[in-house]
Design a protein around this motif. Structure first.
Motif, PDB file in Angstrom:
ATOM      1  N   ARG A 183       9.052  -8.427  -1.610  1.00  0.00           N
ATOM      2  CA  ARG A 183       8.593  -7.482  -2.624  1.00  0.00           C
ATOM      3  C   ARG A 183       8.310  -6.107  -2.016  1.00  0.00           C
ATOM      4  NH1 ARG A 183       3.947 -11.304  -4.879  1.00  0.00           N
ATOM      5  NH2 ARG A 183       4.269 -12.202  -2.810  1.00  0.00           N
ATOM      6  N   GLY A 184       8.729  -5.086  -2.709  1.00  0.00           N
ATOM      7  CA  GLY A 184       8.444  -3.729  -2.284  1.00  0.00           C
ATOM      8  C   GLY A 184       9.330  -3.207  -1.174  1.00  0.00           C
ATOM      9  N   LYS A 185      10.297  -3.995  -0.714  1.00  0.00           N
ATOM     10  CA  LYS A 185      11.143  -3.589   0.407  1.00  0.00           C
ATOM     11  C   LYS A 185      12.564  -3.293  -0.063  1.00  0.00           C
ATOM     12  CE  LYS A 185       8.708  -6.845   3.462  1.00  0.00           C
ATOM     13  NZ  LYS A 185       8.883  -7.977   4.408  1.00  0.00           N
ATOM     14  N   ARG A 186      13.245  -2.433   0.697  1.00  0.00           N
ATOM     15  CA  ARG A 186      14.689  -2.324   0.577  1.00  0.00           C
ATOM     16  C   ARG A 186      15.313  -3.143   1.694  1.00  0.00           C
ATOM     17  NH1 ARG A 186      17.118   2.664   0.991  1.00  0.00           N
ATOM     18  NH2 ARG A 186      15.442   3.438   2.347  1.00  0.00           N
ATOM     19  N   SER A 187      16.604  -3.473   1.559  1.00  0.00           N
ATOM     20  CA  SER A 187      17.245  -4.377   2.507  1.00  0.00           C
ATOM     21  C   SER A 187      18.642  -3.887   2.856  1.00  0.00           C
ATOM     22  CB  SER A 187      17.337  -5.790   1.909  1.00  0.00           C
ATOM     23  OG  SER A 187      18.077  -6.641   2.760  1.00  0.00           O
ATOM     24  N   ALA A 188      18.897  -3.771   4.168  1.00  0.00           N
ATOM     25  CA  ALA A 188      20.223  -3.372   4.658  1.00  0.00           C
ATOM     26  C   ALA A 188      20.630  -4.308   5.786  1.00  0.00           C
ATOM     27  CB  ALA A 188      20.198  -1.924   5.147  1.00  0.00           C
ATOM     28  N   THR A 189      21.915  -4.338   6.108  1.00  0.00           N
ATOM     29  CA  THR A 189      22.406  -5.170   7.199  1.00  0.00           C
ATOM     30  C   THR A 189      23.029  -4.304   8.283  1.00  0.00           C
ATOM     31  OG1 THR A 189      24.518  -5.496   6.062  1.00  0.00           O
ATOM     32  CG2 THR A 189      22.834  -7.176   5.745  1.00  0.00           C
ATOM     33  N   LEU A 190      22.776  -4.676   9.535  1.00  0.00           N
ATOM     34  CA  LEU A 190      23.391  -4.058  10.704  1.00  0.00           C
ATOM     35  C   LEU A 190      23.620  -5.147  11.745  1.00  0.00           C
ATOM     36  CD1 LEU A 190      21.240  -0.810  11.191  1.00  0.00           C
ATOM     37  CD2 LEU A 190      23.609  -0.912  10.384  1.00  0.00           C
ATOM     38  N   ASP A 191      24.716  -5.068  12.438  1.00  0.00           N
ATOM     39  CA  ASP A 191      25.003  -5.973  13.549  1.00  0.00           C
ATOM     40  C   ASP A 191      24.875  -5.173  14.838  1.00  0.00           C
ATOM     41  OD1 ASP A 191      25.971  -7.708  15.454  1.00  0.00           O
ATOM     42  OD2 ASP A 191      27.744  -8.308  14.307  1.00  0.00           O
ATOM     43  N   LEU A 192      23.756  -5.363  15.535  1.00  0.00           N
ATOM     44  CA  LEU A 192      23.481  -4.544  16.717  1.00  0.00           C
ATOM     45  C   LEU A 192      24.455  -4.809  17.854  1.00  0.00           C
ATOM     46  CD1 LEU A 192      19.571  -4.627  16.763  1.00  0.00           C
ATOM     47  CD2 LEU A 192      21.114  -2.995  15.652  1.00  0.00           C
ATOM     48  N   ARG A 193      25.276  -5.849  17.744  1.00  0.00           N
ATOM     49  CA  ARG A 193      26.303  -6.100  18.758  1.00  0.00           C
ATOM     50  C   ARG A 193      27.464  -5.115  18.636  1.00  0.00           C
ATOM     51  NH1 ARG A 193      27.582 -12.162  17.239  1.00  0.00           N
ATOM     52  NH2 ARG A 193      27.880 -10.991  15.288  1.00  0.00           N
ATOM     53  N   GLN A 194      27.550  -4.452  17.483  1.00  0.00           N
ATOM     54  CA  GLN A 194      28.613  -3.477  17.235  1.00  0.00           C
ATOM     55  C   GLN A 194      28.093  -2.075  17.551  1.00  0.00           C
ATOM     56  OE1 GLN A 194      31.606  -4.717  16.466  1.00  0.00           O
ATOM     57  NE2 GLN A 194      30.642  -6.746  16.474  1.00  0.00           N
ATOM     58  N   GLU A 195      28.846  -1.333  18.337  1.00  0.00           N
ATOM     59  CA  GLU A 195      28.375  -0.029  18.809  1.00  0.00           C
ATOM     60  C   GLU A 195      28.039   0.902  17.650  1.00  0.00           C
ATOM     61  OE1 GLU A 195      26.882   2.318  21.594  1.00  0.00           O
ATOM     62  OE2 GLU A 195      27.794   0.351  22.003  1.00  0.00           O
ATOM     63  N   ALA A 196      28.850   0.879  16.592  1.00  0.00           N
ATOM     64  CA  ALA A 196      28.597   1.778  15.460  1.00  0.00           C
ATOM     65  C   ALA A 196      27.277   1.427  14.780  1.00  0.00           C
ATOM     66  CB  ALA A 196      29.752   1.698  14.460  1.00  0.00           C
ATOM     67  N   ASP A 197      27.031   0.131  14.586  1.00  0.00           N
ATOM     68  CA  ASP A 197      25.777  -0.282  13.943  1.00  0.00           C
ATOM     69  C   ASP A 197      24.575  -0.030  14.842  1.00  0.00           C
ATOM     70  OD1 ASP A 197      27.129  -0.984  11.706  1.00  0.00           O
ATOM     71  OD2 ASP A 197      26.629  -3.124  11.764  1.00  0.00           O
TER      72      ASP A 197
ATOM     73  N   HIS B  40       0.816  -1.220   0.000  1.00  0.00           N
ATOM     74  CA  HIS B  40       0.000   0.000   0.000  1.00  0.00           C
ATOM     75  C   HIS B  40       0.848   1.268   0.000  1.00  0.00           C
ATOM     76  CE1 HIS B  40      -3.642  -2.317   0.390  1.00  0.00           C
ATOM     77  NE2 HIS B  40      -3.111  -2.980   1.402  1.00  0.00           N
ATOM     78  N   GLY B  41       2.140   1.118  -0.326  1.00  0.00           N
ATOM     79  CA  GLY B  41       2.960   2.286  -0.573  1.00  0.00           C
ATOM     80  C   GLY B  41       3.925   2.686   0.513  1.00  0.00           C
ATOM     81  N   ALA B  42       4.003   1.961   1.640  1.00  0.00           N
ATOM     82  CA  ALA B  42       4.944   2.315   2.694  1.00  0.00           C
ATOM     83  C   ALA B  42       6.383   2.084   2.236  1.00  0.00           C
ATOM     84  CB  ALA B  42       4.666   1.498   3.950  1.00  0.00           C
ATOM     85  N   GLU B  43       7.299   2.903   2.749  1.00  0.00           N
ATOM     86  CA  GLU B  43       8.728   2.669   2.544  1.00  0.00           C
ATOM     87  C   GLU B  43       9.197   1.712   3.632  1.00  0.00           C
ATOM     88  OE1 GLU B  43      13.092   4.910   2.611  1.00  0.00           O
ATOM     89  OE2 GLU B  43      11.262   6.100   2.846  1.00  0.00           O
ATOM     90  N   VAL B  44       9.464   0.469   3.258  1.00  0.00           N
ATOM     91  CA  VAL B  44       9.850  -0.564   4.221  1.00  0.00           C
ATOM     92  C   VAL B  44      11.332  -0.855   4.048  1.00  0.00           C
ATOM     93  CG1 VAL B  44       9.442  -2.916   5.038  1.00  0.00           C
ATOM     94  CG2 VAL B  44       7.532  -1.549   4.149  1.00  0.00           C
ATOM     95  N   LEU B  45      12.092  -0.657   5.126  1.00  0.00           N
ATOM     96  CA  LEU B  45      13.532  -0.951   5.132  1.00  0.00           C
ATOM     97  C   LEU B  45      13.750  -2.156   6.040  1.00  0.00           C
ATOM     98  CD1 LEU B  45      16.449  -0.268   4.369  1.00  0.00           C
ATOM     99  CD2 LEU B  45      16.496   1.330   6.306  1.00  0.00           C
ATOM    100  N   HIS B  46      14.080  -3.279   5.431  1.00  0.00           N
ATOM    101  CA  HIS B  46      14.305  -4.515   6.181  1.00  0.00           C
ATOM    102  C   HIS B  46      15.755  -4.565   6.642  1.00  0.00           C
ATOM    103  CE1 HIS B  46      15.289  -8.828   6.668  1.00  0.00           C
ATOM    104  NE2 HIS B  46      14.073  -8.883   7.186  1.00  0.00           N
TER     105      HIS B  46
END
Length: 484
Positions: free
Chosen positions: A274-288, A250-256
């Motif tokens: 479908r319809g999503k963008r995808s990024a990676t982060l490691d929450l164990r790392q302070e910067a991420d 329905h048009g939301a910007e979804v960042l997975h």
């Protein structure tokens, strides 16, 4: 790029204008969902539901559950659009289409290949000394943990022999204490009498709670109902990703957001991406972790389906995130609810079916024999769709009264809802639709994975068709940032 097609709702809408009443399969279920969330009754006149159960071989009203939940989420999206200044529109959902959408992962094809294998070799049902257990071993650490607990090799015969010497509930408990995913088979009475069952029954199907103050946040009119809505998604497997997929339609910007060290099941990433963008982060790392906080400060919705308490360990609980972003909608999906002794227990659809009595009841309706699974991952798909419905309900409230909101859904409470729908007397009289039977519901999509066959969404909106603007992408394709 994806081949995106809107669905022509004109024939069904014409029937509505001529006064032909559609079959009422999901009407009562839809009205119940709508009323429980305090949504405007008048909107229900905009919906046309066609078809009746059975549409899949089951004694449970799987088609009704699919149709009602999909229609409710779509109708809520049109209500958001209306309150943003858009005109009224109608929603149509055919029960067959909804049931096929609830099996979307089964019909995924990559190129001309066969259906991807979704299950590990030792996953499934096993006899024990005093009953049955179901194992979920699709993640390598879950599989290896089960093998260590049993002291056997990775083959089905060895696992079966070891479990035949174990008590079902004793092994379930040992697995839970080891952080593994196992469920002993129960019937309805046993589940209802358990402390976990009583806790789940006391919870709402879709909980929408105000958790903080913020001014009302109206949204300007967009071309699509959820245009401009940002959704930060931390999910895996089916239920949570389905919620994000519904919002993206329905048009939301979804960042997975995924993590490099956490396993995924690639066919499910494709089917729900479908319809999503995808990024990676490691929450164990302070910067991420800092990057994630920055993303959260700029989002409207945080959608997560990790084990309850997992994100709180990083200081990312609902209240903390609402402090970063007043007006946040925080949505969570769990296996066994949010209260009671099983609230922190890991689980998946197939296990919840076993634990809550659905598999035993289905087997009894089919004439006995081994426990019988439902013909779709109904709890996953319904749970994810209902979570999207809850998010849209919270969004409507935020637009008018302000506040930060928490939305919660569980697979076990969804199982109780499914069980409460009228059972289907001749449920096993229909054939189980294969790939060739559903070709009319498939879109052909070009993607980084190659050409895909993907199930089309069942909801037909007369003014703002539900579509996915982009194809599924590989995990980590994009930078962890919002579009400008």
């Amino acid at each position: 790029m994806a081949v995106v097609r809107g669905v022509d709702a004109a024939p069904i809408m014409q029937e509505m204008r001529m006064g032909f009443p559609p079959p009422s399969g999901g009407t009562a279920a839809l009205a119940g969902l709508w009323a429980a969330l305090g949504l405007p009754e008048a909107a229900l006149s905009q919906v046309a539901l066609t078809g009746t159960d059975p549409v899949l071989p089951s004694s449970f009203a799987v088609g009704t559950a699919a149709q009602a939940s999909i229609a409710a989420a779509a109708l809520a999206a049109t209500e958001v659009h209306r309150r943003r200044g858009g005109g009224p529109q109608q929603v149509a959902v055919a029960m067959r289409d909804a049931a096929i959408e609830f099996r979307s992962e089964r019909y995924l094809r990559i190129g001309e290949g066969v259906a991807p294998e979704l299950w590990d070799a030792i996953a499934g049902l096993y006899r024990c000394q005093d009953g049955w257990v179901r194992l979920h071993t699709n993640f390598p650490h879950h599989r290896d943990g089960i093998l260590r607990l049993l002291g056997v090799a990775h083959d089905r015969a060895s696992v079966a022999a070891a479990l035949a010497r174990r008590g079902a509930k004793a092994f379930e408990q040992a697995a839970a204490e080891a952080g593994l995913v196992v469920a002993a088979l129960r019937d309805f009475e046993e589940w209802d009498a358990s402390e976990a069952g009583r806790a789940v029954a006391a919870e709402p199907l879709v909980a929408v709670e105000r958790i903080g103050d913020a001014p009302p946040q109206p949204m300007p009119l967009g071309a699509r109902p959820l245009e401009g809505l940002r959704v930060l998604e931390l999910t895996r497997i089916i239920a949570g990703p389905v919620a994000g997929r519904v919002l993206a339609a329905h048009g939301a910007e979804v960042l997975h957001i995924s993590a490099p060290h956490l396993p995924q099941v690639e066919p499910l990433v494709i089917d729900t991406g479908r319809g999503k963008r995808s990024a990676t982060l490691d929450l164990r790392q302070e910067a991420d972790l800092g990057r994630f906080r920055a993303l959260a400060a700029g989002t409207d919705v945080v959608l997560q389906s990790y084990r309850p308490g997992a994100l709180e360990g990083f200081g990312l609980g609902p209240e903390a995130l609402a402090g970063l972003r007043p007006g946040l909608i925080h949505a969570s999906l769990s296996a066994y609810g949010f209260t009671g002794p099983w609230a922190g227990r890991r689980g998946f659809d197939s296990l919840v079916q076993s634990a809550t009595g659905l598999n035993r009841a289905e087997a009894a309706a089919a004439g006995g024999g081994e426990p019988k699974a439902l013909p779709a991952q109904v709890l996953d798909h319904a749970g994810g769709t209902l979570l999207a419905l809850g998010i849209l309900t919270a969004l409507l409230r935020r637009m008018e009264e302000g506040g930060s909101w928490r939305v919660r859904v569980s697979l076990a409470r969804t199982a109780l809802w499914l069980r409460g729908l009228p059972r289907v007397a001749a449920g096993f009289a229909v054939a189980d639709p294969g790939f060739e039977d559903v070709r009319d519901r498939l879109d052909s999509v070009e993607s980084p994975f190659g050409r895909l066959s993907l199930v089309r969404g069942a909801a037909r909106l007369s003014a703002t068709p539900a579509t996915w603007a982009t194809p599924p992408v590989t995990l980590g394709t994009h930078r962890p940032e919002w579009r400008a």
